[in-house]
Scaffold this motif. Structure first.
Motif, short mmCIF file in Angstrom:
data_model
loop_
_atom_site.label_atom_id
_atom_site.label_comp_id
_atom_site.label_asym_id
_atom_site.label_seq_id
_atom_site.Cartn_x
_atom_site.Cartn_y
_atom_site.Cartn_z
N PHE A 113 0.88 -1.15 -0.06
CA PHE A 113 0.07 -0.04 -0.10
C PHE A 113 0.92 1.20 -0.05
O PHE A 113 0.33 2.17 0.62
N VAL A 114 1.86 1.43 -0.67
CA VAL A 114 2.89 2.44 -0.73
C VAL A 114 2.30 3.52 -1.66
O VAL A 114 1.98 3.33 -2.98
N VAL A 115 2.04 4.61 -0.91
CA VAL A 115 1.33 5.96 -1.89
C VAL A 115 2.49 6.35 -2.93
O VAL A 115 3.66 6.52 -2.62
N THR A 116 1.95 6.38 -4.19
CA THR A 116 2.93 6.77 -5.47
C THR A 116 2.36 8.08 -5.86
O THR A 116 3.16 8.80 -6.63
N GLY A 117 0.98 8.38 -5.56
CA GLY A 117 0.61 9.56 -6.40
C GLY A 117 -0.99 9.75 -6.10
O GLY A 117 -1.30 9.04 -5.08
N ASN A 118 -1.57 10.85 -6.48
CA ASN A 118 -3.05 11.05 -5.96
C ASN A 118 -3.82 11.36 -7.32
O ASN A 118 -3.15 12.02 -8.35
N GLN A 119 -5.03 11.05 -7.26
CA GLN A 119 -5.93 11.54 -8.32
C GLN A 119 -7.10 12.40 -7.84
O GLN A 119 -7.50 12.02 -6.69
N SER A 120 -7.61 13.21 -8.51
CA SER A 120 -8.83 14.05 -8.16
C SER A 120 -10.03 13.12 -8.48
O SER A 120 -10.23 12.50 -9.48
N VAL A 121 -11.09 13.41 -7.07
CA VAL A 121 -12.24 12.64 -7.41
C VAL A 121 -13.12 13.55 -6.82
O VAL A 121 -13.12 14.49 -6.23
N VAL A 122 -14.54 13.28 -7.26
CA VAL A 122 -15.55 14.01 -6.49
C VAL A 122 -16.50 12.66 -5.92
O VAL A 122 -16.49 11.75 -6.49
N ILE A 123 -17.41 13.02 -5.07
CA ILE A 123 -18.29 11.75 -4.48
C ILE A 123 -19.79 12.33 -4.83
O ILE A 123 -19.95 13.40 -5.22
N ARG A 124 -20.38 11.06 -4.90
CA ARG A 124 -21.75 11.56 -4.99
C ARG A 124 -22.49 12.59 -4.10
O ARG A 124 -22.23 12.57 -2.90
N GLU A 125 -23.16 13.34 -4.95
CA GLU A 125 -23.77 14.76 -4.09
C GLU A 125 -24.66 14.35 -3.05
O GLU A 125 -24.20 15.09 -1.86
N SER A 126 -25.30 13.30 -3.08
CA SER A 126 -26.11 12.89 -2.10
C SER A 126 -25.19 12.46 -0.78
O SER A 126 -25.85 12.31 0.55
N LEU A 127 -23.86 12.00 -0.92
CA LEU A 127 -23.04 11.91 0.30
C LEU A 127 -22.58 13.07 0.93
O LEU A 127 -21.93 13.00 2.20
N LEU A 128 -22.89 14.26 0.52
CA LEU A 128 -21.98 15.60 1.09
C LEU A 128 -22.51 15.80 2.58
O LEU A 128 -21.83 16.12 3.27
N PRO A 129 -23.90 15.83 2.67
CA PRO A 129 -24.23 16.04 3.94
C PRO A 129 -23.81 15.37 4.94
O PRO A 129 -23.29 15.80 5.94
N LYS A 130 -23.61 13.79 4.73
CA LYS A 130 -23.02 13.00 5.58
C LYS A 130 -21.32 13.31 6.06
O LYS A 130 -20.85 13.56 7.16
N ALA A 131 -20.93 13.82 4.70
CA ALA A 131 -19.28 14.30 4.81
C ALA A 131 -19.48 15.55 5.83
O ALA A 131 -18.37 15.36 6.66
N PHE A 132 -20.25 16.31 5.46
CA PHE A 132 -20.11 17.55 6.40
C PHE A 132 -20.29 17.12 7.91
O PHE A 132 -19.64 17.90 8.99
N GLU A 133 -21.46 16.27 7.97
CA GLU A 133 -21.81 16.11 9.39
C GLU A 133 -20.50 15.27 10.27
O GLU A 133 -20.31 15.81 11.41
N MET A 134 -19.79 14.53 9.54
CA MET A 134 -18.65 13.72 10.17
C MET A 134 -17.49 14.98 10.40
O MET A 134 -17.01 14.73 11.62
N ALA A 135 -17.52 15.84 9.45
CA ALA A 135 -16.45 16.78 9.65
C ALA A 135 -16.69 17.79 10.76
O ALA A 135 -15.83 18.19 11.66
#
Ligand code: ATP
Length: 370
Positions: free
Chosen positions: A261-283
């Protein structure tokens, strides 16, 4: 001990606020931080060991520091504290700085630093992180205390391993026994099957508009500051991301190959918009809890990342938090699908510089530094 607020104020009182210099160790997310600082009109300082490190920045004139401090060892930064302060330097910490200096040395570095260094104590231990995130309302992968209880896929993580190095997957006790290095400290976690999303948030305790984090417990009923979602990435991990191309796990084991699991790089992603409320709640819960971690905690300040897996039940499992800028924000030097909605070209690095700029204008630097 760390740095107290009165000490910080004392240093800052001698700073020339028209000559603030943003200092950063030349690694990790430094291109983005230097570029963002430049866009917000700051002088910049690169800190490096080895001429090779410095040389490659000349390929990026938009980020190439105005000045360099060349060292033989990053630990020499401790001896340069007075020099940094004379140059009105504010250090922007990132994962490599903490790794090169050691978290104890970093806590003691006698230079104003962006964010809350006190939170490191909580971030640096898996146990304390877990307590913090669970109290903040995040669901986390189960922990298996006794290896004999492994009855499905687990991931075994060594303490202090960086970037997933040395982690392995086991399906049962036999697997575990075959791979484990018993002389090292490890944690066994349920292996959560799903898609990974690394959510890059920014908490601005000085802003009273936008999505306000509501305090809990000792801060019940108070608005603590503004929570922003700046971007989201997924890491490329070698070799697990390409493992499937060689066949099933069983085929691979016959070839004596194990996923890593060695990190070599990163990619841009977006999440399903309906998951954003939960993401904000956790944060929000995580930020609110950061003020409750210990008596007088200054809480989260600036960027942090929730590292998550979303299952096919559309549930988040948070497996880690980073309470500082993460290298996963590097794809967004020119903005992200989230930050662009509010202001184009707003990277996390630039957002940090913007925060410092605003604090200088309001004569309020001590509320975002430590
Ligand atoms: P860093 O400190 O750089 O964030 P780390 O060494 O602490 O990394 P983790 O981020 O905990 O490592 O995990 C490394 C990788 O292992 C993750 O990116 C993910 O691919 C995988 N992983 C970690 N925990 C789990 C889990 N519980 N279930 C499934 N995969 C996991």
């Amino acid at each position: 001990m760390g740095v107290g607020v009165s000490e910080l104020r004392n240093w800052l009182s001698a700073y020339d606020k028209t000559q603030i210099t943003i200092g950063v160790v030349a690694s990790h997310s430094s291109l983005q931080i230097l570029h963002g600082a430049r866009l917000e009109g700051f002088r910049t300082l690169g800190i490096a060991v080895g001429e090779n490190r410095r040389r490659y920045y000349s390929a990026f004139p938009g980020a190439d520091p105005d000045e360099w401090l060349m060292l033989d060892d990053y630990k020499q930064m401790l001896d340069y504290a007075e020099w940094f302060r004379e140059q009105n330097v504010i250090i922007i910490p990132h994962g490599s700085l903490v790794e090169y200096l050691g978290s104890d040395n970093f806590k003691e570095l006698q230079v104003p630093t962006f964010g809350n260094r006190g939170i490191l104590h909580w971030e640096s231990s898996r146990e304390r992180q877990r307590q913090w995130l669970l109290e903040g309302g995040c669901m986390m992968p189960k922990v298996i205390d006794d290896p004999h209880d492994i009855d499905g896929p687990v991931i075994v993580k060594y303490a202090g391993a960086k970037g997933g190095e040395g982690y392995f997957i086991a399906r049962d006790y036999r697997d575990f026994k075959r791979n484990v290095k018993l002389e090292e400290e490890f944690t066994i976690q349920e292996y959560v099957l799903g898609c990974r999303y690394y959510l890059h948030f920014f908490f601005d305790p000085t802003a009273s508009d936008g999505f306000q984090v509501r305090g809990k417990k000792s801060k019940e009923g108070q608005n603590l500051g503004r929570l922003e979602l700046l971007s989201m990435d997924r890491r490329d991990e070698s070799n697990v991301d390409e493992f499937y191309k060689l066949g099933s796990l069983r085929d691979l084991r016959e070839m004596s190959l194990e996923p890593s699991f060695v990190v070599t790089g990163n990619q841009s992603v977006v999440i399903r918009e309906s998951l954003l409320p939960k993401a904000f709640e956790m944060a929000e819960g995580t930020v609110a809890e950061s003020f409750e971690l210990e008596e007088g905690s200054r809480g989260m300040i600036g960027p942090f990342c929730l590292e998550t897996i979303v299952t096919d039940k559309l549930e988040f499992r948070v497996f880690e938090i980073s309470a500082r800028i993460v290298a996963g924000s590097n794809p967004f030097v020119g903005g992200s699908p989230y930050s662009d909605i509010n202001e184009p070209f707003m990277s996390t690095g630039r957002r940090i510089a913007r925060s410092i700029r605003k604090a200088i204008d309001n004569d309020d630097l001590d509320s975002i530094l430590s």
